[in-house]
Design a protein around this motif. Structure first.
Motif, PDB file in Angstrom:
ATOM      1  N   ASP A   1      32.710   3.157 -24.591  1.00 25.17           N
ATOM      2  CA  ASP A   1      32.782   2.874 -25.848  1.00 25.17           C
ATOM      3  C   ASP A   1      32.516   4.568 -26.638  1.00 25.17           C
ATOM      4  O   ASP A   1      31.016   4.762 -26.093  1.00 25.17           O
ATOM      5  N   ILE A   2      33.179   4.997 -26.935  1.00 24.27           N
ATOM      6  CA  ILE A   2      32.876   6.747 -27.300  1.00 24.27           C
ATOM      7  C   ILE A   2      31.961   7.258 -28.587  1.00 24.27           C
ATOM      8  O   ILE A   2      31.835   8.012 -28.565  1.00 24.27           O
ATOM      9  N   THR A   3      30.915   5.711 -28.824  1.00 19.39           N
ATOM     10  CA  THR A   3      31.056   6.267 -29.920  1.00 19.39           C
ATOM     11  C   THR A   3      28.798   5.959 -29.498  1.00 19.39           C
ATOM     12  O   THR A   3      27.930   6.197 -30.282  1.00 19.39           O
ATOM     13  N   THR A   4      28.702   5.173 -27.654  1.00 22.16           N
ATOM     14  CA  THR A   4      27.483   5.108 -27.143  1.00 22.16           C
ATOM     15  C   THR A   4      27.409   6.085 -25.899  1.00 22.16           C
ATOM     16  O   THR A   4      26.695   5.979 -25.855  1.00 22.16           O
ATOM     17  N   GLY A   5      28.668   6.733 -25.233  1.00 20.44           N
ATOM     18  CA  GLY A   5      28.899   6.974 -24.555  1.00 20.44           C
ATOM     19  C   GLY A   5      29.027   5.538 -23.475  1.00 20.44           C
ATOM     20  O   GLY A   5      28.880   6.648 -22.067  1.00 20.44           O
ATOM     21  N   GLU A   6      28.978   4.526 -23.493  1.00 18.55           N
ATOM     22  CA  GLU A   6      28.583   3.715 -22.267  1.00 18.55           C
ATOM     23  C   GLU A   6      30.338   3.418 -21.216  1.00 18.55           C
ATOM     24  O   GLU A   6      31.859   3.411 -22.035  1.00 18.55           O
TER      25      GLU A   6
ATOM     26  N   ILE B   1      35.732  17.039 -27.321  1.00 20.27           N
ATOM     27  CA  ILE B   1      35.194  16.519 -25.704  1.00 20.27           C
ATOM     28  C   ILE B   1      35.716  15.152 -26.423  1.00 20.27           C
ATOM     29  O   ILE B   1      35.115  14.893 -26.674  1.00 20.27           O
ATOM     30  N   ILE B   2      35.466  14.387 -24.883  1.00 20.13           N
ATOM     31  CA  ILE B   2      34.819  12.742 -24.671  1.00 20.13           C
ATOM     32  C   ILE B   2      33.311  12.627 -24.273  1.00 20.13           C
ATOM     33  O   ILE B   2      32.634  13.359 -23.247  1.00 20.13           O
ATOM     34  N   PRO B   3      32.757  11.973 -25.366  1.00 19.50           N
ATOM     35  CA  PRO B   3      31.186  11.943 -24.629  1.00 19.50           C
ATOM     36  C   PRO B   3      30.630  11.078 -23.276  1.00 19.50           C
ATOM     37  O   PRO B   3      29.767  10.000 -23.679  1.00 19.50           O
ATOM     38  N   ILE B   4      31.458  11.278 -22.598  1.00 15.38           N
ATOM     39  CA  ILE B   4      30.780  10.286 -21.228  1.00 15.38           C
ATOM     40  C   ILE B   4      30.304  10.966 -20.320  1.00 15.38           C
ATOM     41  O   ILE B   4      30.670  12.023 -20.040  1.00 15.38           O
TER      42      ILE B   4
ATOM     43  N   ILE C   1      12.956   4.461 -36.252  1.00 14.73           N
ATOM     44  CA  ILE C   1      13.783   5.230 -35.249  1.00 14.73           C
ATOM     45  C   ILE C   1      15.460   5.078 -35.523  1.00 14.73           C
ATOM     46  O   ILE C   1      16.296   3.795 -36.036  1.00 14.73           O
ATOM     47  N   SER C   2      16.169   6.109 -36.079  1.00 18.38           N
ATOM     48  CA  SER C   2      18.099   6.333 -36.523  1.00 18.38           C
ATOM     49  C   SER C   2      18.847   6.008 -35.147  1.00 18.38           C
ATOM     50  O   SER C   2      18.374   5.317 -33.669  1.00 18.38           O
ATOM     51  N   ASP C   3      19.469   5.805 -35.315  1.00 16.43           N
ATOM     52  CA  ASP C   3      20.389   5.164 -34.200  1.00 16.43           C
ATOM     53  C   ASP C   3      20.830   6.557 -33.473  1.00 16.43           C
ATOM     54  O   ASP C   3      22.029   7.057 -33.604  1.00 16.43           O
ATOM     55  N   VAL C   4      19.912   7.127 -32.217  1.00 19.01           N
ATOM     56  CA  VAL C   4      19.380   7.908 -31.491  1.00 19.01           C
ATOM     57  C   VAL C   4      20.969   8.210 -30.884  1.00 19.01           C
ATOM     58  O   VAL C   4      21.535   8.954 -30.227  1.00 19.01           O
ATOM     59  N   GLU C   5      21.356   6.559 -30.396  1.00 20.77           N
ATOM     60  CA  GLU C   5      22.492   6.551 -29.266  1.00 20.77           C
ATOM     61  C   GLU C   5      23.900   6.857 -29.706  1.00 20.77           C
ATOM     62  O   GLU C   5      24.451   7.826 -29.433  1.00 20.77           O
ATOM     63  N   ARG C   6      24.008   7.157 -31.014  1.00 20.55           N
ATOM     64  CA  ARG C   6      25.405   7.519 -32.131  1.00 20.55           C
ATOM     65  C   ARG C   6      25.558   8.630 -31.952  1.00 20.55           C
ATOM     66  O   ARG C   6      26.108   9.751 -31.846  1.00 20.55           O
ATOM     67  N   ILE C   7      24.164   9.063 -32.507  1.00 19.39           N
ATOM     68  CA  ILE C   7      23.801  10.056 -33.387  1.00 19.39           C
ATOM     69  C   ILE C   7      24.060  11.481 -32.076  1.00 19.39           C
ATOM     70  O   ILE C   7      24.886  12.524 -32.139  1.00 19.39           O
TER      71      ILE C   7
ATOM     72  N   ASN D   1      25.807  10.906 -29.876  1.00 23.70           N
ATOM     73  CA  ASN D   1      27.247  11.442 -29.099  1.00 23.70           C
ATOM     74  C   ASN D   1      27.978  12.272 -30.475  1.00 23.70           C
ATOM     75  O   ASN D   1      28.995  12.941 -29.680  1.00 23.70           O
ATOM     76  N   ASN D   2      27.937  11.388 -31.803  1.00 23.93           N
ATOM     77  CA  ASN D   2      28.295  12.591 -32.622  1.00 23.93           C
ATOM     78  C   ASN D   2      27.879  13.730 -31.745  1.00 23.93           C
ATOM     79  O   ASN D   2      28.683  14.955 -32.306  1.00 23.93           O
ATOM     80  N   ILE D   3      26.997  14.107 -32.124  1.00 27.43           N
ATOM     81  CA  ILE D   3      26.632  15.508 -31.406  1.00 27.43           C
ATOM     82  C   ILE D   3      27.381  15.790 -30.178  1.00 27.43           C
ATOM     83  O   ILE D   3      27.905  17.212 -30.717  1.00 27.43           O
ATOM     84  N   SER D   4      27.452  15.529 -29.802  1.00 30.95           N
ATOM     85  CA  SER D   4      28.824  15.907 -28.241  1.00 30.95           C
ATOM     86  C   SER D   4      29.828  15.781 -28.544  1.00 30.95           C
ATOM     87  O   SER D   4      30.830  16.813 -27.816  1.00 30.95           O
TER      88      SER D   4
END
Ligand SMILES: Nc1ncnc2c1ncn2[C@@H]1O[C@H](COP(=O)(O)OP(=O)(O)OP(=O)(O)O)[C@@H](O)[C@H]1O
Ligand SMILES: [Mg+2]
Length: 857
Positions: free
Chosen positions: A141-146, A242-245, A339-345, A347-350
């Motif tokens: 899941d490239i939006t969460t890095g899994e 970049i791929i956030p994995i 708390i926001s969606d830290v996991e997706r944020i 990844n967006n930053i990466s």
């Protein structure tokens, strides 16, 4: 003769024949030729033509660049792949034609656009590689890095795909597979994507490691091949981005209870009700998570029930401690809400797809995460129980203060004017902004100054895009115009001027503006790079928060709905007191839901034959047992007053009548296929829920099948599974006479003066009436039909006494464990044609023939 732009287009398009190519031209994305025709019909936008060379008119369709997300989402949902081609040089400064490049290929499994994604679900891209009936599966899941991988056999691959519910599945082109992917979008990719050596290199190179050992998949070639292919595919689609994995994990489906599609549909885990929406599902009752990450985690837990009593006990103890400490629980829930969606944020930053507002919300959320941890630590009653999660909440204070010192308090979404960066963070930026402000203030006070100087009261200073700043003087005052004014524009009734001084300030403003934007970009980029260098730490925190959110939700739901903590055991028993159906009890608020008990064990009450009238609650009861077991195995409390759950390795269900016309299979065929799969796969540790097996055919055939299946489950040493069997074949209640571990239950009905009341109360015993005609009457079938039905029913009951005469036939044969087709196929597969002798061949043939004959008899 093509124009240079056309030539450039054709060259790029040649490399993207399988995608719709969106060709950026100024403020528009344009498509040409066949793409244009497709785009116009898919998006309902105008198809025009454009000259792009001598006499050449080319079909064209396009849309403004800012509508990209809207159109992308439509195209993706229709299954298209999109190549986005941007202008990569500045049209104002480049000589000749602007250079263009495809910067990204968007496919359903690789989208990152928030507006297209569902924040409560993962967006999985799956790749599958098959060899000799064994499968490598990898998902990302490239939006969460899994990024995870596993190997599975044929019977486990479908349940796993249905659990992941991927938006895109990659398979090898030309592959000849028996798998049915019709419910998902598939993309065929070249064979070399799956080459083992390439895949090993691909993974090693990506993670910069020498061995695959740290990922645990070094001995799983198919898993490596699936993972390598995903990496290659995503790299190709994301071009240079970049791929956030950050890691690859290997998992084994053996650690989880398989929740196949059939069972998750029948128990209405994720979707329920007539129209199969989310509203009447188990998930809808449970999901009051406060964060999107928590919502995704809860879904994952529901899809992967555990088999390990210790892990479950940890979850259950955590939920328990949260139910017992109301004050802390409500504080935690309150903090979680902010708390926001830290996991997706992260990844967006990466992947450099973030903005200042999001980065600031990351800092705020991380601050809240620490607050959450402190809140838990402060409460001694729960801190120990939740330690397994809180210990993963990292310390982010440095990062938080770094972000807070850099990003202003109310930042805009863009970086254009420098206001995103806090004053004092960069002296250089502050100075530029100050100079720009001074220049701007020169213009804001210019009007007043010039009016005084020239003594023209109506003198105006204005701005327009073409001429920039100007001074406007009405014709009546033109003779007062000072000498240093340079004429720029003549209007009706007025003239517009500029001065050299104005020109200087103006270019200064423009210049500074660019410098400000560049510097802001640079500062923001550096900050993002710093944040993404600690992304693993942040992901560890976000994972812990997701768990705490899920646990608190389970606790809250347990309190609100009066659920209790189940006792778990590895013994093959199930004992439930006052069990309820968690969804039905919510829907029928106006009616009291009647709780019911259950005792099942492989040694005594193994097979419950449940008879009772239509509408009395048989289906509800047997499903509620499945749901309660499932809930216990995700670590949730359950709707009952007490429950001892002997962990099950799988819940098998066969419920209701369903046609699968799309597969060309009849109602009865589907029923039998599903039943066959159950009796071929169930074990002594399974729970089997059968609702009206055999209803789809004639009474005698149906009864015969139902009886023999019940006997088989009871007698076969490989099965003996705990089984609930609801049926209208009242004859089956006789089974308890000769099947030792079979027992009869029925639903109580009160019948007085022709009034029938369903009590929904499960009691021991058998029923011999279905009250079907009564239910038909309730449903509004005309009186005439009803009274005629009663008449016929009466005659039938007098005529036949087949009700009482089922017996166990003496000459019964044991059913083979596998259908002989499967045996024949596997025997055929094991023959190596190149090595077999003629004699051997004939012998084998005879053996196969015998098997087939046996099947026909
Ligand atoms: N324990 C209960 N308490 C209250 N209402 C119930 C209970 N069980 C079932 N009901 C109600 O009865 C309705 C019918 O239940 P269900 O579908 O389980 O009946 P059934 O016996 O399977 O009927 P059929 O034989 O027609 O399949 C449910 O939709 C629900 O509204
Ligand atoms: Mg039913």
């Amino acid at each position: 003769m093509h124009t240079p732009a056309r030539l450039q287009y054709l060259k790029i398009k040649k490399e993207h024949e399988n995608e719709i190519l969106l060709f950026r031209m100024g403020d528009f994305y344009e498509t040409f030729d066949k793409d244009a025709e497709l785009l116009s019909s898919e998006l309902d936008i105008a198809l025009t033509a454009r000259g792009m060379g001598k006499g050449e008119k080319i079909p064209l369709a396009g849309f403004p660049y800012h509508s990209l997300e809207t159109y992308l989402s439509k195209l993706i949902s229709k299954g298209h792949h999109i190549a986005i081609c941007e202008q990569t040089s500045d049209p104002t400064s480049s000589k000749g034609i602007v250079s263009r490049e495809v910067v990204r290929i968007v496919t359903p499994g690789t989208i990152i656009e928030e507006s297209i994604l569902d924040n409560k679900s993962n967006n999985y891209l799956v790749s599958i590689f098959e060899e000799n009936d064994l499968f490598g599966l990898s998902y990302m899941d490239i939006t969460t890095g899994e990024f995870s991988t596993t190997q599975l056999n044929f019977s486990n691959i479908h349940p796993e795909i249905s659990r992941l519910n991927p938006s895109e599945i990659l398979i090898e082109e030309n592959t000849d597979t028996d798998l049915d992917f019709s419910a998902h979008k598939t993309t065929k990719i070249p064979k070399d994507y799956y080459s083992l050596s390439n895949s090993i290199d691909e993974i090693k190179k990506y993670f910069n490691v020498n061995s695959l050992e740290p990922f645990g998949c070094q001995n799983l070639p198919l898993a490596i091949q699936a993972s390598g292919s995903i990496l290659k595919y995503v790299k190709k689609n994301r071009k240079n981005s970049i791929i956030p994995i950050t890691k690859l994990t290997t998992y084994s489906s053996e650690n989880y209870m398989i929740l196949d599609k059939q069972t998750s549909n029948n128990l209405e885990v994720f979707h329920g009700g007539r129209d199969k929406n989310q509203k009447y599902s188990l998930l809808s009752v449970l999901d009051s998570t406060k964060t999107s990450m928590g919502a995704r985690m809860l879904k994952r837990w529901l899809g992967q029930p555990l088999l390990d009593i210790q892990r479950l006990q940890i979850r259950l103890d955590s939920v328990e401690s949260l139910t017992e400490n109301t004050l802390t629980r409500s504080k935690l829930i309150q903090i979680l809400s902010s708390i926001s969606d830290v996991e997706r944020i992260i990844n967006n930053i990466s992947i450099e797809n973030s903005n200042p507002r999001e980065v600031l919300s990351l800092a705020n959320s991380l601050e809240k995460c620490e607050k959450l941890r402190n809140e838990i630590i402060r409460d001694q009653n729960i801190s120990q129980k939740l330690l397994w999660t809180t210990k993963n909440i990292q310390n982010h204070s440095e990062m938080i203060s770094e972000i807070k010192s850099a990003i202003s308090e109310n930042p805009p979404l863009t970086l254009i004017d420098g206001t995103a960066i806090k004053k004092g963070f960069s002296k250089e930026l502050d100075k530029l902004i100050q100079t720009s402000q001074q220049a701007k203030s020169y213009f804001s006070s210019l009007e007043k100054r010039e009016r005084e100087k020239t003594n023209i009261k109506s003198l105006k200073v204005g701005y327009n895009k073409v001429f920039g700043y100007y001074i406007e003087i009405r014709n009546a005052n033109l003779e007062k115009t000072p000498e240093n004014y340079i004429r720029r524009q003549t209007l009706v009734g007025a003239e517009r001027f500029i001065t050299d001084e104005m020109k200087t300030y103006e270019s200064q403003i423009l210049n500074i503006q660019d410098q400000i934007t560049d510097l802001t970009n640079q500062i923001f980029k550096e900050l993002c790079a710093k944040i993404s260098s600690v992304s693993e730490k942040i992901l560890s925190t976000s994972n812990a928060i997701s768990k705490i959110d899920t646990l608190s939700t389970l606790a809250q739901v347990a309190i609100e709905n009066r659920y209790i903590k189940p006792t778990l055991t590895n013994k093959t028993i199930l004992e439930i007191k006052d069990g309820r159906h968690p969804v039905v009890e919510q829907i029928s608020i106006d009616k009291m839901f009647i709780p019911n008990d259950l005792i099942l064990s492989t040694t005594k009450d193994q097979l419950i034959i449940l008879t009772g009238p239509n509408m009395s609650g048989k289906s509800t009861y047997i499903r509620q047992v499945g749901i309660i077991t499932l809930l216990a195995q995700i670590g949730s409390f359950v709707p009952a007053t007490s429950a001892t759950i002997g962990l099950v390795d799988r819940i098998f269900t066969r419920v209701g009548l369903q046609d699968d016309l799309s597969l060309g299979q009849s109602t009865f065929m589907v029923e039998m296929l599903e039943t066959a799969s159950i009796i071929n796969h169930a074990t002594n540790k399974s729970l089997i829920i059968l609702d009206e097996i055999g209803r789809g055919t004639s009474t005698y055939d149906g009864l015969a099948i139902a009886q023999s299946i019940a006997e088989f489950i009871h007698d076969n040493p490989k099965l003996g599974s705990r089984t609930l069997f609801a049926t209208h074949y009242h004859e089956l209640t006789q089974l308890s006479k000769f099947l030792k571990r079979a027992c009869n239950y029925t639903v109580d009905v009160s019948e007085s003066e022709g009034e029938i009341i369903f009590l929904h109360n499960i009691i021991q015993g058998a029923s011999d009436k279905s009250y079907g005609v009564h239910v038909a009457q309730l449903a509004g079938i005309p009186k005439q039909v009803i009274s005629r039905s009663y008449q016929i029913l009466d005659e039938l009951e007098k005529k036949t006494n087949f009700k009482k005469d089922i017996k166990r036939s003496k000459t019964e044969k044991q059913l083979p464990l596998m259908p002989s087709d499967t045996i024949i196929k596997s025997k055929l597969n094991s023959i190596d044609i190149n090595k077999i002798t003629p004699i051997d061949a004939i012998n084998r043939l005879a053996e196969l023939k015998k098997l087939s004959d046996k099947d026909n008899n």
